[in-house]
Scaffold this motif. Structure first.
Motif, PDB file in Angstrom:
ATOM      1  N   GLY A 183       0.805  -1.226   0.000  1.00  0.00           N
ATOM      2  CA  GLY A 183       0.000   0.000   0.000  1.00  0.00           C
ATOM      3  C   GLY A 183       0.831   1.265   0.000  1.00  0.00           C
ATOM      4  O   GLY A 183       0.420   2.268  -0.563  1.00  0.00           O
ATOM      5  N   GLY A 186       8.296   3.069   1.862  1.00  0.00           N
ATOM      6  CA  GLY A 186       8.930   3.602   3.058  1.00  0.00           C
ATOM      7  C   GLY A 186       8.618   2.885   4.347  1.00  0.00           C
ATOM      8  O   GLY A 186       8.883   3.407   5.432  1.00  0.00           O
ATOM      9  N   ASP A 216       9.823  -7.581  -1.758  1.00  0.00           N
ATOM     10  CA  ASP A 216       9.383  -6.199  -2.011  1.00  0.00           C
ATOM     11  C   ASP A 216       8.933  -5.577  -0.696  1.00  0.00           C
ATOM     12  O   ASP A 216       7.998  -6.067  -0.061  1.00  0.00           O
ATOM     13  N   GLY A 238      12.582   0.808  -3.312  1.00  0.00           N
ATOM     14  CA  GLY A 238      11.934   2.086  -3.569  1.00  0.00           C
ATOM     15  C   GLY A 238      12.623   3.205  -2.828  1.00  0.00           C
ATOM     16  O   GLY A 238      13.597   3.801  -3.309  1.00  0.00           O
ATOM     17  N   SER A 239      12.153   3.499  -1.635  1.00  0.00           N
ATOM     18  CA  SER A 239      12.606   4.698  -0.922  1.00  0.00           C
ATOM     19  C   SER A 239      14.106   4.671  -0.632  1.00  0.00           C
ATOM     20  O   SER A 239      14.772   5.710  -0.714  1.00  0.00           O
TER      21      SER A 239
HETATM   22  O1  LIG Z   1       4.559  -2.682  -3.239  1.00  0.00           O
HETATM   23  C1  LIG Z   1       5.076  -1.879  -2.531  1.00  0.00           C
HETATM   24  C2  LIG Z   1       4.291  -1.168  -1.507  1.00  0.00           C
HETATM   25  O2  LIG Z   1       2.988  -1.625  -1.570  1.00  0.00           O
HETATM   26  C3  LIG Z   1       6.534  -1.670  -2.684  1.00  0.00           C
HETATM   27  O3  LIG Z   1       6.935  -1.737  -4.032  1.00  0.00           O
HETATM   28  C4  LIG Z   1       7.099  -0.476  -2.057  1.00  0.00           C
HETATM   29  O4  LIG Z   1       6.687   0.662  -2.758  1.00  0.00           O
HETATM   30  C5  LIG Z   1       8.583  -0.571  -2.028  1.00  0.00           C
HETATM   31  O5  LIG Z   1       9.041   0.602  -1.493  1.00  0.00           O
HETATM   32  P1  LIG Z   1      10.090   0.646  -0.300  1.00  0.00           P
HETATM   33  O6  LIG Z   1       9.555  -0.195   0.817  1.00  0.00           O
HETATM   34  O7  LIG Z   1      11.380   0.104  -0.849  1.00  0.00           O
HETATM   35  O8  LIG Z   1      10.124   2.092   0.028  1.00  0.00           O
END
Ligand SMILES: O=C(CO)[C@@H](O)[C@H](O)COP(=O)(O)O
Length: 264
Positions: A183, A186, A216, A238-239
């Motif tokens: 969802g 970060g 993930d 991601g972050s």
């Molecule tokens: O699917 C998801 C969140 O729902 C992920 O792809 C996150 O967006 C990964 O981001 P970080 O945890 O690395 O910031």
């Protein structure tokens, strides 16, 4: 390349040949086994989530990720129902596709993935991942993804047991073990998922199938070790990647090196 590939897949395959799952496997001698025999060493794949990107300049963001050396790009598709957030429709992804030299994967965090599958395949997603928790007929859904010319993936939330994928292994190219509740970006990595990652790795090996095992959520240069040691070989970031002080290329290299230290 599979017989079900579309022309768009074939172009993407050529562009990402160096990162294919078949090509980069190394053969090494395993000194622990007697007699010594060949062991397949998986190469980690580093895949950014575009969730932290500046959506006002998404084409440029995609080009920067490609230049940073990522293996493909993940689009977090959220419907505001399966998860409490809303993100990318297929038109946004289709607009970004010409800016990318690597493949796209769609992580569908939606309650009704079946009706959306053709839209995301047409948008240029080479890999489409659905949630086991959202699919009443998971086997049929995965089969349909392949019929559309994409590779199929199944995601499982942190609380969902590994047995849900046991009987669909033949229909899937990737299993995604979520290491956060989906969802939002970060969030903190949930290390309690690691025994499940190890169980999924054993299931894949026992089945003798070439299935990627992706993690993930909360992946950093530190948490990646536990996930890799448990058996993951594809790492979404991601972050952490976007905040890395030396830039995305250095972040990709750092994650790749850290994963390679622990991958088994
Ligand atoms: O699917 C998801 C969140 O729902 C992920 O792809 C996150 O967006 C990964 O981001 P970080 O945890 O690395 O910031």
């Amino acid at each position: 390349m599979s017989a079900r590939s579309t022309p768009r897949d074939r172009m993407a395959d050529v562009g990402s040949l160096l990162h294919s799952r078949e090509a980069p496997l190394m053969i090494v001698l395993d000194s622990r086994s007697q007699p010594a025999g060949p062991v397949r060493v998986r190469q980690p794949l580093i895949v950014p989530s575009v969730l932290p990107a500046d959506f006002a300049r998404i084409g440029k963001e995609v080009r920067e990720l490609c230049e940073a050396g990522v293996d493909r790009i993940q689009w977090d598709v959220m419907d505001g129902v399966f998860v409490p957030n809303l993100t990318f429709g297929p038109d946004v992804i289709a607009a970004a596709r010409p800016h990318s030299s690597v493949g796209f994967e769609a992580h569908l965090m939606v309650v009704n993935p079946d009706e959306l599958l053709p839209r995301y395949a047409d948008a240029g997603c080479d890999l489409i991942i659905v949630h086991a928790e959202a699919c009443t007929h998971l086997h049929r859904t995965l089969h349909r993804i392949r019929e559309l010319g994409a590779r199929s993936g199944v995601a499982v939330n942190p609380h969902t047991g590994p047995e849900v994928v046991q009987h669909v292994l033949e229909e899937t190219d990737l299993i995604l073990a979520m290491t956060v509740n989906p969802g939002f970006g970060g969030q903190a990595y949930i290390a309690a998922v690691e025994p499940k990652i190890a169980r999924l790795r054993r299931m894949i090996e026992e089945a003798g199938l070439d299935i990627e095992l992706e993690v993930d959520g909360g992946i950093t240069e530190h948490t990646i070790h536990g996930a890799a040691a448990a058996g993951a070989d594809v790492f979404i970031s991601g972050s952490w990647m976007y905040a890395y002080p030396e830039g995305k290329a250095a972040a990709v290299a750092r994650l790749r090196a850290a994963a390679a230290e622990s991958i088994r």
